[in-house]
Scaffold this motif. Structure first.
Motif, short mmCIF file in Angstrom:
data_model
loop_
_atom_site.label_atom_id
_atom_site.label_comp_id
_atom_site.label_asym_id
_atom_site.label_seq_id
_atom_site.Cartn_x
_atom_site.Cartn_y
_atom_site.Cartn_z
N GLN A 104 0.81 -1.21 0.00
CA GLN A 104 0.00 0.00 0.00
C GLN A 104 0.85 1.27 0.00
O GLN A 104 0.70 2.15 0.84
CB GLN A 104 -0.94 0.01 1.21
CG GLN A 104 -1.81 -1.24 1.27
CD GLN A 104 -3.17 -0.96 1.89
OE1 GLN A 104 -3.29 -0.10 2.74
NE2 GLN A 104 -4.18 -1.66 1.43
N TYR A 126 -7.48 1.53 -5.78
CA TYR A 126 -6.80 2.23 -4.69
C TYR A 126 -6.91 3.74 -4.88
O TYR A 126 -7.26 4.22 -5.96
CB TYR A 126 -5.33 1.83 -4.62
CG TYR A 126 -5.11 0.52 -3.92
CD1 TYR A 126 -4.68 0.48 -2.60
CD2 TYR A 126 -5.37 -0.68 -4.57
CE1 TYR A 126 -4.50 -0.73 -1.94
CE2 TYR A 126 -5.20 -1.90 -3.92
CZ TYR A 126 -4.76 -1.91 -2.60
OH TYR A 126 -4.60 -3.09 -1.95
N TYR A 156 -9.69 11.49 7.03
CA TYR A 156 -8.43 10.80 6.73
C TYR A 156 -7.17 11.61 7.02
O TYR A 156 -6.07 11.10 6.89
CB TYR A 156 -8.43 10.36 5.26
CG TYR A 156 -9.51 9.34 4.99
CD1 TYR A 156 -9.38 8.04 5.48
CD2 TYR A 156 -10.67 9.70 4.31
CE1 TYR A 156 -10.38 7.11 5.27
CE2 TYR A 156 -11.67 8.77 4.10
CZ TYR A 156 -11.53 7.47 4.57
OH TYR A 156 -12.51 6.56 4.37
N HIS A 162 -0.05 11.06 5.34
CA HIS A 162 0.03 10.06 4.27
C HIS A 162 1.40 9.96 3.61
O HIS A 162 1.57 9.21 2.68
CB HIS A 162 -1.06 10.35 3.23
CG HIS A 162 -2.43 10.25 3.82
ND1 HIS A 162 -3.15 9.08 3.85
CD2 HIS A 162 -3.20 11.17 4.46
CE1 HIS A 162 -4.30 9.29 4.47
NE2 HIS A 162 -4.35 10.54 4.84
N ARG A 210 1.44 6.74 1.35
CA ARG A 210 0.54 5.63 1.65
C ARG A 210 -0.64 5.71 0.68
O ARG A 210 -1.16 6.79 0.41
CB ARG A 210 0.01 5.79 3.08
CG ARG A 210 -0.92 4.68 3.53
CD ARG A 210 -1.81 5.11 4.69
NE ARG A 210 -1.18 6.05 5.60
CZ ARG A 210 -0.32 5.71 6.56
NH1 ARG A 210 0.00 4.44 6.72
NH2 ARG A 210 0.21 6.62 7.35
N MET A 212 -4.51 3.85 -0.24
CA MET A 212 -5.54 3.09 0.48
C MET A 212 -6.51 2.44 -0.50
O MET A 212 -6.72 2.92 -1.61
CB MET A 212 -6.30 4.03 1.40
CG MET A 212 -5.37 4.85 2.28
SD MET A 212 -6.12 5.38 3.79
CE MET A 212 -7.44 6.36 3.21
N ARG A 213 -7.11 1.38 -0.04
CA ARG A 213 -8.15 0.72 -0.85
C ARG A 213 -9.32 1.66 -0.98
O ARG A 213 -9.74 2.29 -0.01
CB ARG A 213 -8.64 -0.54 -0.14
CG ARG A 213 -7.93 -1.80 -0.56
CD ARG A 213 -8.89 -2.98 -0.55
NE ARG A 213 -9.54 -3.13 -1.83
CZ ARG A 213 -9.03 -3.81 -2.84
NH1 ARG A 213 -7.88 -4.41 -2.71
NH2 ARG A 213 -9.67 -3.90 -3.98
#
Ligand code: FAD
Ligand code: SF4
Ligand code: SF4
Lengths: 466, 419
Positions: A104, A126, A156, A162, A210, A212-213
Motif C-alpha cells: 500500500q 486504490y 483521513y 500520508h 501511503r 488506500m483501498r
C-alpha cells in the motif's frame, strides 16, 4: 556579468534548453495563485535528483537564493521568488516510479499532479487520500510543501498523515532519505518536520506515500438550509452522534449564487447554506447512518435534501463545490482566500465576525468551508487594480485571521504562510516558538538561501508588536 | 477587436492566476512551461499593457506557441478569453515588431485574390520555383502542399487537378423547392479537398436546397490568428460584400473554421458600429454542415455507404467556438448501418490549428499521437470530422500510426449513405 556566469553554469548542469533567463521568460515565474509578485534571475527545469543536487550545490557556493516550484498554485506567495533568486521548476520531474499494492505504497517524483496519481491508482481499486480542490493541477511536491488538505481530510487527515518517506536535497546539496518504507522509523519524525515547511528546509525529489483501498461504498448527500446557523448545527449534531463522514462542506449564499450562475448545479439561489455530506467505508450499516443524518437535517429545519443515486448524480452534487472557488472568482477579478481555522464549535461565531469585517471594510466576502474540521475559507473579492480596495482587503484579511486566532483557532488550515501571512504568525506563536523554528531553519540552511523570506517573519519584533 | 492592446485589459485582469488551465492546455501538457499556458499568456499581455515589458522579438515564441484551441477557456471559471488575449498580443507584435514579408504577401495579396492564390497553389505543388516553395514553407496554411517540404511531406496525399470552383460550374445546384442556401467555399475545400465540397453540395441538393455558390475569398481566420487584423478585416469586408449579393436564408459552410470565424465577424468590427451591425446580420444566418442538417433533416438515406463503427473528432472551432457538439453525432447516428462510438477526449485539439503543425512540427506530432491513441481505443473504421485542417492532420496521423481507419468529412459519409 556575474549573471551570465551563473546561467552558464546552470546550463552545464541541466542543458541549455532547460534554463531560462530572458525577461520575457522570467515574467511568468514571478507569481503564484496568491497576490504577491517578484522577479527571478533564472528558471531551471530539473529532471533528476542529481541535477537538483548539483544546482543547489552551485547556488549554495555562490550564495544565490532559490526555491522549488511545482505548479505555482499555492495561495500564499510560497513560490514568489526573492529578487535575484533562482526558480527550480520540478514540473518535468513527473514520473510515477512505483505502485506497490501489497504494501500500500506509491513512490512518485515531485512534479506528478495529485490527480495523475489518483488516476493511476483508480484502476487497481486504490486511492491517495488527500484531495485538495486543486488536485488536477497541484503537484505532489507542492502538496508536501504546503501540507495540503481537502474535503476528505476530515476523516483521513492531511498530507502529513500520508507521507511515509522523502528523498530530499538539503540546502547544502546533500541528498538524504527521511522516513521510509518501514511502518515506523527510529528517531524523531523528520518527515513531519519537512512536510508543511513550504520548501524552506530543502527540496523533495522523491515522495513515498501511503495509498488506500477505495471505499466499498460512498454515499453523497446534499442538504439546503435557510440559515448558516442551522447548517452548522447539523454538522455539530452529526459529529456528536459519533458519525465521522468523509466530508462535511458548507457554502454560503454568495457562493451558492455564484456557483449557480456558472455551474448550474441546481441550488436554490435564496438558500443561505448548502451542506454536502459524504459517507464512505464499508457498505454495512451505511444506509442506517445516512438515514440518521437525514433525520438530523430534518430536526434542524432543512429546506430540502437529496441523496445521490449513482456516480453521475454524485458528480453533479460535487460539481458545485469543486467549482466554488472559481465561480466566486467570476464576480470580481481577484480574490484572497483567508485560510483560517477555528474549533468547530466556534464556527457560527467566526462566520458572524467575518460578515462584520465585510461590512466594516465594504468588501464582498463569500464562504465555502470544510465545516467538519472548522477550516473556514472566506473569499474576499476585489479588483487588484484598485489600490484603495487592495489596502482594505489586506486589513480585512489580517483581521479575519486575528479573529480565528482569538477564537482558539489558527491562521492557516492548509494554504500555508508564504510571504502573505508572515505578520499574522505572531497571532498564534510566541517569540520562543518562532525562535525555535528559526533555529531549525538556520541549522539546516545557514546561509538562508532555500526559499528565504517565507513562513518565518524576518522582523519578528515588528510582527509581535503588531 | 481593435488596434489598441489596452482593449483587452479587463479581460486579462479577469485571470486570477489559479493555474487550473495547466490541466487542460495541450501545449503545456508537453512543455510544462508556464510561457505556454493561459495563465502565462495573460500575464504576458498584462505586462505589455502595464508597461512592465516592451514588446520585442523575444515575445515571438511565447505568443505564437498557442493553438487558440480554447481548451483553457472552456475550463476556466471566470472564462477568461485567453485565445482573444493571445491574438491581441500577436496583433501588437505584428504592429510593433513586424511580420515576415511572406506572411504579408499571403494575407494581403494572395488570400484576397482566389485566382492568384490558385496559380500559386499549382506552382507550389509542382515545387519547381524555389522562391515559391520557400514561401510555401514560410506560410503555415500552405502545409497542404507538402511538396519539397521534407518534414510535412505526407500532409497532403494527393493534390486535386481541379479546384472546387472549377468543378462547381458543371455541378447540379438546384434541388427544387427547398430553401436557398448560400454555400461559402472554404480555401481548404476549394484548393485541397474539393471532393468534400462536392459531397456537401450534393447532399444539400438532394435535400431539396437551391445552392448558390458564393463568390467569396478566404474567411480571414489565418490572418486573424496570426495577428494581422488589418488583413483579416479587409478579407471580411470582401466577404460581406459577396454574401450580401446572394439572397439566401442560410449561409452554409462545411468548414468548421470558416463558420466559426464568420460568426465572429461582429467582434472583428467592434469599433465600427455600422460594419458590426452588417456583420451581425450575416453572422446570424451562418450554419455549419451538421448544424444545418440536424435542423433541416438529412435527405433520406438509402442504406449504402459505410457500415460499422464510426467515431467523431470535434474540431476546436466547432465545439468550443460554436458549441456545435451534438449535431454531428446526431447526423452520424442517423446513418443506416453506422454504429456510433465516442472517442475518448474527442474534443481535444488534434494539433493542426491553422499553421501550428508546420511551425511547431514536433509538438504538433505529440498532440497528434495522443489523438491516434484515443482513436485506436474506439476500434472505429471511420473517423469523421468537419474541418479541412483536422482532416489533413488526422489523415496524416492515421498513416503515421498505420491505423486501418478512413478519415472523412461528415458530408462525405452522408452522401454515400444517400446515393
Ligand atoms: C482554486 C484553488 C483551490 C485550492 N484548493 C486547495 C485545497 O482544497 N486544499 C489545499 O490544501 N490547497 C488548495 N489550494 C492551494 C494549492 O493548490 C496547494 O497549496 C498545492 O499543494 C500547491 O501545489 P503546487 O504544485 O502548485 O505547489 P507550488 O505552489 O509550486 O509550491 C507550493 C510550496 O511548496 C514548495 N514546494 C514545491 N515543490 C517542492 C518540492 N519538491 N520540495 C519541497 N518544497 C516544494 C514551494 O517552494 C512552495 O513553498 C488551492 C489553490 C487554488 C488556486
Ligand atoms: S486563465 Fe483561467 S484557469 Fe488559467 S489561471 Fe487564469 S483564471 Fe485560472
Ligand atoms: S488556447 Fe489552447 S493552446 Fe492556447 S493556451 Fe489555451 S489551451 Fe493552451
Amino acid at each position: 556579468m556575474a549573471r551570465d556566469a551563473l546561467v552558464a553554469e546552470l546550463e552545464r548542469i541541466v542543458g541549455r534548453e532547460n534554463v531560462r533567463s530572458k525577461p520575457v521568460d522570467l515574467a511568468v515565474y514571478g507569481y503564484d495563485a496568491g497576490l504577491a509578485t517578484g522577479r527571478p534571475r533564472a528558471v531551471v527545469f530539473v529532471q533528476t535528483t542529481e541535477q537538483v543536487a548539483q544546482v543547489v550545490k552551485t547556488l549554495y557556493k555562490k550564495g544565490v537564493p532559490y526555491l522549488a516550484r511545482g505548479a505555482g498554485t499555492n495561495l500564499s506567495g510560497g513560490t514568489v521568488p526573492p529578487d535575484g533568486g533562482v526558480v527550480i521548476e520540478t514540473a518535468r520531474m513527473n514520473r510515477i516510479l512505483e505502485i506497490d499494492l501489497e504494501n500500500q505504497q506509491a513512490l512518485v517524483e515531485p512534479g506528478v499532479f495529485n490527480l495523475t496519481l489518483q488516476n493511476a491508482l483508480a484502476p487497481h481499486g486504490y486511492y491517495y487520500a488527500p484531495d485538495p480542490a486543486s488536485q488536477k493541477v497541484s503537484t505532489m511536491g507542492g502538496n508536501v510543501g504546503e501540507n495540503s488538505g481537502g474535503p476528505h481530510c476530515l476523516k483521513y487527515g492531511v498530507t502529513s498523515n500520508h507521507v511515509l518517506g522523502l528523498e530530499v536535497v538539503l540546502p547544502s546539496g546533500e541528498v538524504v532519505w527521511l522516513g521510509g518504507r518501514a511502518p515506523d522509523t527510529p528517531g524523531p519524525d523528520l518527515v513531519g518536520l519537512f512536510v508543511g515547511a513550504e520548501g524552506t528546509l530543502g527540496i523533495a525529489t522523491k515522495i513515498l506515500v501511503r495509498i488506500m483501498r477505495a471505499p466499498e461504498r460512498v454515499v453523497t448527500m446534499l442538504a439546503i438550509f435557510e440559515s448558516l446557523e442551522s447548517a452548522g448545527q447539523t454538522v455539530s449534531d452529526i459529529i456528536a452522534e459519533g458519525i465521522i463522514p468523509a466530508t462535511l462542506e458548507i457554502m454560503d449564499n454568495l457562493v451558492i449564487r455564484a456557483v449557480e450562475e456558472s455551474v448550474h448545479a441546481g441550488y436554490p439561489t435564496d438558500a443561505d447554506a448548502v451542506l454536502i455530506i459524504e459517507l464512505d467505508g464499508l457498505a454495512d450499516g451505511m444506509d442506517e447512518q445516512a438515514d440518521r443524518i437525514m433525520e438530523l437535517c430534518e430536526k434542524n429545519g432543512v429546506v430540502s435534501a437529496r441523496k445521490a443515486k449513482d456516480a453521475t448524480e454524485r458528480a453533479e452534487l460535487w460539481a458545485g463545490r469543486k467549482g466554488a472557488f472559481g465561480a466566486v472568482a467570476r464576480l470580481r477579478p481577484s480574490y484572497l482566500v483567508c485560510d483560517g481555522t477555528v474549533p468547530r464549535t466556534q464556527l457560527p461565531a467566526a462566520l458572524a465576525a467575518v460578515r462584520e469585517v465585510g461590512r466594516k471594510y465594504d468588501l464582498m466576502i463569500g464562504n465555502v468551508f470544510h465545516a467538519g474540521d472548522g477550516n473556514l475559507h472566506p473569499l474576499i473579492l476585489f479588483d487588484a487594480r484598485d489600490p484603495d480596495e487592495m489596502a482594505r482587503v489586506h486589513k480585512a484579511g489580517s483581521e479575519i485571521l486575528k479573529i480565528c486566532a482569538e477564537l482558539g483557532g489558527t491562521i492557516s488550515g492548509e494554504h500555508g504562510i508564504g510571504t502573505e501571512k508572515l505578520k499574522e504568525m505572531a497571532f498564534v506563536f510566541r517569540r520562543a516558538d518562532i525562535e525555535f523554528m528559526r533555529a531549525i531553519k538556520a541549522a539546516l540552511d545557514p546561509k538562508n538561501l532555500c526559499n528565504p523570506g517565507k513562513v518565518l517573519p524576518e522582523e519578528l519584533d515588528a510582527a509581535l508588536a503588531a | 477587436m481593435g488596434e489598441d492592446l489596452r482593449q483587452v485589459y479587463d479581460e486579462v485582469a479577469k485571470c486570477n492566476r489559479c493555474g487550473f488551465c495547466q490541466a487542460h492546455c495541450p501545449i503545456f501538457d508537453i512543455t510544462k512551461d508556464e510561457r505556454n499556458v493561459a495563465r502565462g499568456h495573460n500575464a504576458h499581455v498584462r505586462s505589455l499593457i502595464e508597461g512592465e515589458l516592451e514588446i520585442s522579438e523575444d515575445f515571438k515564441d511565447p505568443l505564437f506557441e498557442c493553438l487558440l484551441c480554447k481548451a483553457c477557456v472552456a475550463n476556466c471559471f471566470p472564462a477568461v478569453r485567453t485565445e482573444r488575449n493571445v491574438v491581441a498580443g500577436r496583433a501588437e507584435y505584428v504592429r510593433r515588431v513586424g511580420q515576415p514579408r511572406t506572411m504579408r504577401f499571403l494575407f494581403h495579396r494572395l488570400l484576397p485574390d482566389p485566382v492568384r492564390m490558385g496559380r500559386f497553389v499549382r506552382l507550389a505543388a509542382v515545387g519547381k520555383n524555389t522562391g515559391i516553395t520557400r514561401l510555401a514553407r514560410a506560410l503555415g496554411i500552405l502545409k497542404w502542399f507538402g511538396k519539397d517540404f521534407d518534414r510535412v511531406e505526407g500532409l497532403v496525399e494527393r493534390l486535386p487537378t481541379r479546384f472546387f470552383r472549377e468543378r462547381a460550374r458543371t455541378l447540379r445546384l438546384d434541388g427544387g423547392a427547398g430553401r436557398t442556401v448560400a454555400y461559402f467555399v472554404g480555401c481548404g475545400f476549394n484548393f485541397v479537398l474539393p471532393d468534400v465540397a462536392e459531397a456537401t453540395v450534393e447532399v444539400l441538393v438532394k435535400g431539396g436546397a437551391r445552392v448558390r455558390v458564393v463568390d467569396n475569398v478566404c474567411c480571414g481566420l489565418p490572418a486573424y490568428g496570426y495577428g494581422d487584423l488589418e488583413a483579416a478585416r479587409a478579407l471580411a469586408r470582401k466577404n460581406m460584400d459577396a454574401l450580401e449579393q446572394v439572397d439566401a436564408e442560410v449561409i452554409l459552410t462545411d468548414c468548421g473554421s470558416c463558420s466559426a470565424f464568420l460568426k465572429e465577424y461582429p467582434e472583428l468590427f467592434e469599433e465600427s458600429p455600422e460594419e458590426r451591425d452588417r456583420a451581425s446580420r450575416l453572422a446570424s444566418r451562418v450554419k455549419g454542415f451538421s448544424e444545418y442538417l440536424a435542423e433541416d433533416g438529412c435527405p433520406s438515406p438509402r442504406g449504402h455507404g459505410f457500415r460499422g463503427k464510426v467515431t467523431y473528432h470535434d474540431p476546436c472551432h466547432l465545439s468550443r467556438y460554436q458549441g456545435v457538439v451534438g449535431q454531428p453525432r446526431q447526423v452520424l447516428r442517423g446513418l443506416p448501418g453506422v454504429e456510433y462510438v465516442e472517442m475518448p477526449e474527442a474534443d481535444r485539439c488534434c494539433g493542426a490549428a491553422g499553421s501550428y503543425n508546420v511551425l511547431h512540427y514536433e509538438q504538433s506530432m505529440v498532440v497528434l499521437d495522443r489523438k491516434m491513441e484515443n482513436l485506436r481505443k474506439t476500434e472505429a473504421g471511420v473517423l469523421a470530422t468537419e474541418c479541412p485542417g483536422c482532416l489533413i492532420q488526422l489523415r496524416y496521423g492515421v498513416r503515421r500510426a498505420s491505423l486501418p481507419v478512413r478519415v472523412a468529412h461528415v458530408s462525405e459519409l452522408v452522401r454515400e449513405a444517400c446515393s
